[in-house]
Design an enzyme around this catalytic site. Sequence first.
Site, PDB file in Angstrom:
ATOM      1  CG  HIS A   1      22.482  10.703  74.432  1.00  0.00           C
ATOM      2  ND1 HIS A   1      22.783  11.712  75.321  1.00  0.00           N
ATOM      3  CD2 HIS A   1      21.937  11.321  73.354  1.00  0.00           C
ATOM      4  CE1 HIS A   1      22.427  12.879  74.818  1.00  0.00           C
ATOM      5  NE2 HIS A   1      21.908  12.670  73.615  1.00  0.00           N
ATOM      6  N   PRO A   2      23.882   7.935  72.036  1.00  0.00           N
ATOM      7  CG  PRO A   2      23.727   5.726  71.366  1.00  0.00           C
ATOM      8  CD  PRO A   2      23.459   6.616  72.529  1.00  0.00           C
TER       9      PRO A   2
END
Length: 225
Positions: free
Chosen positions: A136-137
């Site tokens: 995930h960012p």
Amino acid sequence: MNLSVNDAAQLLSVSQKSIYRWIKQGTLPAYKISGCYRFSRTELLEWATSQRRGELVNVSLPQDTELLPLPSISSALESGGVFYRIEGRTREEVLTDAVNHLRLTEDVDRGALLEFLRAREELASTAIGHGVAIPHPRNPNLLNAQRAKITLCFLDQPVDFFSFDGQLVKVLLLVIAPDLRSHLHLISRLGFVLQDPEFRKTLDNEENREKIFAALAKAEGKLKA
């Protein structure tokens, strides 16, 4: 990265001794600047949420922020999809192929997303053990995503994500959210449903979509709304 050790301890409601212990263990995201440890509030909340398995850590929002309904894991997975035989022999290669498979709107830059995922892995592995990783960012707001998505990817071959338990990763659950609140909510709920034996079995066996969604619905049904 503007939080001190004392700030981090207060945010997580623990002692400074615990903060230093987690830093030494390499589990808590921290930066050493001019000899002092500094922390990102977003990364600390994300870390705390994943550790507490199913509990949503309170996120302070401006008073005028509109609280939209939080997504379920099932709805996010329905939006993101399930993909099999993601190719690659390294972490970077499988992330690249996974991003190429994502169902993204035109306003989300695939190249930027891939760079965000790489940066997050460089900070600390998103592998959570038992052959699963949750890429995930670091900052979901940078993507301008309009809706929450979880994309389930089964890898063509196990890949080293530098997991704490030493196991190679076979399953990715890639999370994209429109805001921090939804982001933390999804990671928290994933931490819970991944403890469910029936749901985990569908992942271990790379079952079809119908069986995966059925097991997920049962697992998520055990969570409080």
